[in-house]
Design a protein around this motif. Structure first.
Motif, PDB file in Angstrom:
ATOM      1  N   VAL A  36       0.839  -1.205   0.000  1.00  0.00           N
ATOM      2  CA  VAL A  36       0.000   0.000   0.000  1.00  0.00           C
ATOM      3  C   VAL A  36       0.872   1.252   0.000  1.00  0.00           C
ATOM      4  CG1 VAL A  36      -1.702   1.317   1.303  1.00  0.00           C
ATOM      5  CG2 VAL A  36      -1.934  -1.169   1.108  1.00  0.00           C
ATOM      6  N   ILE A  37       1.923   1.248   0.808  1.00  0.00           N
ATOM      7  CA  ILE A  37       2.836   2.402   0.863  1.00  0.00           C
ATOM      8  C   ILE A  37       3.478   2.628  -0.501  1.00  0.00           C
ATOM      9  CG2 ILE A  37       4.978   3.275   1.872  1.00  0.00           C
ATOM     10  CD1 ILE A  37       4.153   1.826   4.470  1.00  0.00           C
ATOM     11  N   LYS A  38       3.819   1.545  -1.180  1.00  0.00           N
ATOM     12  CA  LYS A  38       4.418   1.661  -2.520  1.00  0.00           C
ATOM     13  C   LYS A  38       3.479   2.418  -3.459  1.00  0.00           C
ATOM     14  CE  LYS A  38       5.246  -0.981  -6.709  1.00  0.00           C
ATOM     15  NZ  LYS A  38       5.174  -2.308  -7.373  1.00  0.00           N
ATOM     16  N   TYR A  39       2.197   2.041  -3.449  1.00  0.00           N
ATOM     17  CA  TYR A  39       1.265   2.690  -4.377  1.00  0.00           C
ATOM     18  C   TYR A  39       0.976   4.131  -3.949  1.00  0.00           C
ATOM     19  CZ  TYR A  39       0.728  -1.880  -6.472  1.00  0.00           C
ATOM     20  OH  TYR A  39       0.989  -3.069  -7.108  1.00  0.00           O
ATOM     21  N   ARG A  40       1.065   4.397  -2.670  1.00  0.00           N
ATOM     22  CA  ARG A  40       0.924   5.783  -2.214  1.00  0.00           C
ATOM     23  C   ARG A  40       2.094   6.627  -2.739  1.00  0.00           C
ATOM     24  NH1 ARG A  40      -2.553   7.631   0.380  1.00  0.00           N
ATOM     25  NH2 ARG A  40      -4.183   6.560   1.479  1.00  0.00           N
ATOM     26  N   LEU A  41       3.270   6.053  -2.713  1.00  0.00           N
ATOM     27  CA  LEU A  41       4.436   6.754  -3.249  1.00  0.00           C
ATOM     28  C   LEU A  41       4.299   6.955  -4.755  1.00  0.00           C
ATOM     29  CD1 LEU A  41       7.218   4.979  -1.162  1.00  0.00           C
ATOM     30  CD2 LEU A  41       6.648   7.417  -1.074  1.00  0.00           C
ATOM     31  N   MET A  42       3.720   5.980  -5.441  1.00  0.00           N
ATOM     32  CA  MET A  42       3.467   6.147  -6.871  1.00  0.00           C
ATOM     33  C   MET A  42       2.562   7.341  -7.126  1.00  0.00           C
ATOM     34  SD  MET A  42       2.986   2.368  -8.628  1.00  0.00           S
ATOM     35  CE  MET A  42       2.191   3.127 -10.056  1.00  0.00           C
ATOM     36  N   SER A  43       1.538   7.492  -6.291  1.00  0.00           N
ATOM     37  CA  SER A  43       0.618   8.626  -6.476  1.00  0.00           C
ATOM     38  C   SER A  43       1.326   9.947  -6.209  1.00  0.00           C
ATOM     39  CB  SER A  43      -0.618   8.472  -5.579  1.00  0.00           C
ATOM     40  OG  SER A  43      -0.307   8.702  -4.216  1.00  0.00           O
ATOM     41  N   LEU A  44       2.267   9.964  -5.252  1.00  0.00           N
ATOM     42  CA  LEU A  44       3.035  11.181  -4.999  1.00  0.00           C
ATOM     43  C   LEU A  44       3.966  11.497  -6.166  1.00  0.00           C
ATOM     44  CD1 LEU A  44       3.979  10.830  -1.207  1.00  0.00           C
ATOM     45  CD2 LEU A  44       2.283  12.344  -2.232  1.00  0.00           C
ATOM     46  N   LEU A  45       4.351  10.470  -6.904  1.00  0.00           N
ATOM     47  CA  LEU A  45       5.173  10.672  -8.093  1.00  0.00           C
ATOM     48  C   LEU A  45       4.325  11.090  -9.295  1.00  0.00           C
ATOM     49  CD1 LEU A  45       7.552   7.591  -7.735  1.00  0.00           C
ATOM     50  CD2 LEU A  45       8.212   9.995  -7.499  1.00  0.00           C
ATOM     51  N   GLY A  46       2.996  11.046  -9.125  1.00  0.00           N
ATOM     52  CA  GLY A  46       2.096  11.462 -10.206  1.00  0.00           C
ATOM     53  C   GLY A  46       1.557  10.332 -11.050  1.00  0.00           C
ATOM     54  N   LEU A 103      10.189   1.799  -7.758  1.00  0.00           N
ATOM     55  CA  LEU A 103       9.754   3.181  -7.598  1.00  0.00           C
ATOM     56  C   LEU A 103      10.789   4.143  -8.162  1.00  0.00           C
ATOM     57  CD1 LEU A 103       8.295   2.948  -3.985  1.00  0.00           C
ATOM     58  CD2 LEU A 103       6.991   3.455  -6.056  1.00  0.00           C
ATOM     59  N   ALA A 104      12.043   3.774  -8.083  1.00  0.00           N
ATOM     60  CA  ALA A 104      13.108   4.616  -8.634  1.00  0.00           C
ATOM     61  C   ALA A 104      12.914   4.830 -10.132  1.00  0.00           C
ATOM     62  CB  ALA A 104      14.471   3.994  -8.357  1.00  0.00           C
ATOM     63  N   SER A 105      12.441   3.787 -10.824  1.00  0.00           N
ATOM     64  CA  SER A 105      12.224   3.936 -12.270  1.00  0.00           C
ATOM     65  C   SER A 105      11.038   4.855 -12.547  1.00  0.00           C
ATOM     66  CB  SER A 105      11.996   2.566 -12.916  1.00  0.00           C
ATOM     67  OG  SER A 105      10.745   2.012 -12.521  1.00  0.00           O
ATOM     68  N   TYR A 106      10.019   4.813 -11.684  1.00  0.00           N
ATOM     69  CA  TYR A 106       8.902   5.757 -11.825  1.00  0.00           C
ATOM     70  C   TYR A 106       9.387   7.183 -11.578  1.00  0.00           C
ATOM     71  CZ  TYR A 106       5.286   2.119 -12.029  1.00  0.00           C
ATOM     72  OH  TYR A 106       4.493   1.062 -12.411  1.00  0.00           O
ATOM     73  N   TYR A 107      10.302   7.331 -10.624  1.00  0.00           N
ATOM     74  CA  TYR A 107      10.851   8.660 -10.333  1.00  0.00           C
ATOM     75  C   TYR A 107      11.592   9.200 -11.551  1.00  0.00           C
ATOM     76  CZ  TYR A 107      13.976  12.220  -8.428  1.00  0.00           C
ATOM     77  OH  TYR A 107      14.663  13.384  -8.225  1.00  0.00           O
ATOM     78  N   ARG A 108      12.384   8.362 -12.189  1.00  0.00           N
ATOM     79  CA  ARG A 108      13.130   8.816 -13.367  1.00  0.00           C
ATOM     80  C   ARG A 108      12.178   9.202 -14.501  1.00  0.00           C
ATOM     81  NH1 ARG A 108      16.623   4.688 -11.427  1.00  0.00           N
ATOM     82  NH2 ARG A 108      15.643   3.091 -12.736  1.00  0.00           N
TER      83      ARG A 108
END
Length: 466
Positions: free
Chosen positions: A54-64, A77-82
């Motif tokens: 759940v925390i992972k998907y919350r971080l995805m939402s913060l990444l947009g 998540l690092a790849s989503y950040y890039r």
């Protein structure tokens, strides 16, 4: 009233901001779920691994990114950040704009559909009011206990109200109950989903879900990057901010400036222009013999009319919202700057796409940015406002605030005209039915103010103070 899900959401935002400010967000992102739910620690759900997902998907939402955008579960998540760092602010096609809300399936409890339930308190009483008052004859007594035939039950609730032992209750699904348009539903696999054709982005489901399973796609990372890169950003702060942060509004503006914004202005200055034009438009419409005009400041309400009451759109004011007017003021003074609206509203994200506002941030996100950078609002020097907005414009964030502003701006109407102002204070299933009556001309009014949130924007779904 705060709860554990709100605390988790805000803690995660603050960790996110601090890591970004430290320059370690890319390397820390995939560690945050483990750091927040270590192997020896407790869990909020069945196990720490569920919590971490759940925390992972919350971080995805913060990444947009929304939950639905994940096509490879092994992706970091690092790849989503890039990928997010390659993203630039774009003016999306208004007709293809996606709603900003999504359901995080791992966080969702998949609540059973609402129904009438007989509890163990049933005494099988002799008078049997539940059975005799059921209009569909759906209740019978089996082994001295009330039993409901769900093939007949219409969930009218009469049995609930007449049971002397309060033994019959109606269970609800909070997100479905809160949604005024029926956009929350179960898909073919039985999972909770949001129908974009019905969603008006009011944020009721976001605010009411006790599992915090409704996620909002954030633009906070884009704003943080713009500040880091030295781009010109002007913050436009919604009038509802007066009830959100400790300290004065002038101190809050200084705190926002310290985050790295080029300038800060109050959206209430835009509300002054909305008041002026709204009043002029109302007078013109009444002089032309129209029976009704409704306000247009609330984007969730305008979306409601667009999707569910299209014939009523002719009664909705064409006056731009305070956010739109505020953006015009900013661009006149800072033509090379990007504008960031900061408020408590989910629906503003949709309006921003349609009206060309670059970014939208919530009060929660602003609070996380201030906390992440260690900025104390109360400790800030007051910002020198070039000109404070008038009181009626600042009251736009409260229910009936627009009406009061229009009445004061009008200075009185022509002789023989009687103002019949009404207000709808919060959009839900009942007030939606009222709107249909106004649309049909069955309820009297010639000026109707509609706010999606009860009490006004000050109680928006992304408010800091619940």
């Amino acid at each position: 009233m705060l709860d554990g899900s709100v605390y988790l959401r805000r803690e995660l935002m603050i960790r996110f901001v601090r890591a970004f400010n430290d320059g370690t967000l890319e390397t820390e992102l995939d560690r945050i779920p483990v750091a927040m739910r270590p192997r020896q620690g407790g869990s909020s759900r069945c196990c720490i691994y569920h919590d971490r997902a759940v925390i992972k998907y919350r971080l995805m939402s913060l990444l947009g990114f929304s939950y639905e955008e994940e096509t490879d579960e092994s992706r970091t998540l690092a790849s989503y950040y890039r990928e997010a760092c390659r993203r630039e602010a774009t003016k999306a096609d208004p007709d293809s704009a996606r709603i900003p809300l999504s359901v995080c399936e791992p966080a969702c409890s998949e609540c059973p559909s609402s129904r009438i339930v007989v509890t163990g308190n049933c005494r099988g009483c002799f008078s049997r009011p539940c059975m005799y008052n059921c209009p569909k004859e759906a209740i019978s007594i089996v082994n001295q206990t009330s039993t409901i035939d769900y093939s007949k039950c219409v969930k009218c609730g009469k049995c609930v109200s007449v049971c002397p032992f309060h033994a019959i209750v109606k269970t609800t699904v909070p997100c479905e109950e809160a949604c005024p348009t029926g956009a929350i539903h179960k898909d073919e696999d039985g999972h909770t989903a949001i129908d974009p054709r019905k969603c008006i982005s009011c944020g009721n489901c976001f605010a009411r879900c006790p599992f915090s399973a409704i996620l909002e796609k954030s633009q906070m990372l884009d704003v943080l990057r713009a500040i880091r890169d030295g781009r010109k950003l002007v913050a436009m702060v919604a009038p509802a901010a007066y009830a959100q942060f400790a300290g004065t509004i002038e101190q809050l503006f200084t705190a926002i400036y310290k985050l790295g914004f080029t300038d800060v202005m109050e959206v209430a200055l835009g509300a002054e222009k909305t008041t002026e034009q709204e009043t002029k438009e109302f007078k013109e419409r009444m002089n032309e013999g129209e029976r009704l005009m409704t306000t247009s400041c609330c984007p969730a309400y305008v979306e409601l009319v667009r999707k569910f009451l299209p014939d009523f759109m002719k009664y909705v004011s064409t006056t731009p919202s305070p956010m739109v007017f505020a953006a015009e003021i900013v661009r006149a003074e800072h033509p090379d700057a990007q504008v960031v609206f900061i408020g408590p509203c989910v629906a503003k994200r949709m309006e921003a796409i349609r009206k060309g506002v670059d970014y939208v941030m919530s009060f929660e996100e602003l609070g996380a940015m201030l906390a992440g950078k260690g900025i104390d609002v109360i400790g800030c020097e007051p910002w020198k406002l070039p000109r404070p907005a008038i009181a009626t414009a600042r009251n736009f964030s409260k229910s009936c605030g627009v009406t009061e502003a229009v009445i004061q701006e009008s200075g009185g109407f022509q002789e023989g005209f009687k103002l019949d102002a009404k207000a709808i204070n919060g959009i839900d299933k009942k007030t939606l039915a009222m709107l249909r009556l106004y649309a049909a001309g069955k309820l009297p009014a010639n000026f109707l103010e509609v706010m999606s949130c009860p009490g006004g924007c000050v109680n928006g779904p992304c408010s800091l103070r619940k």
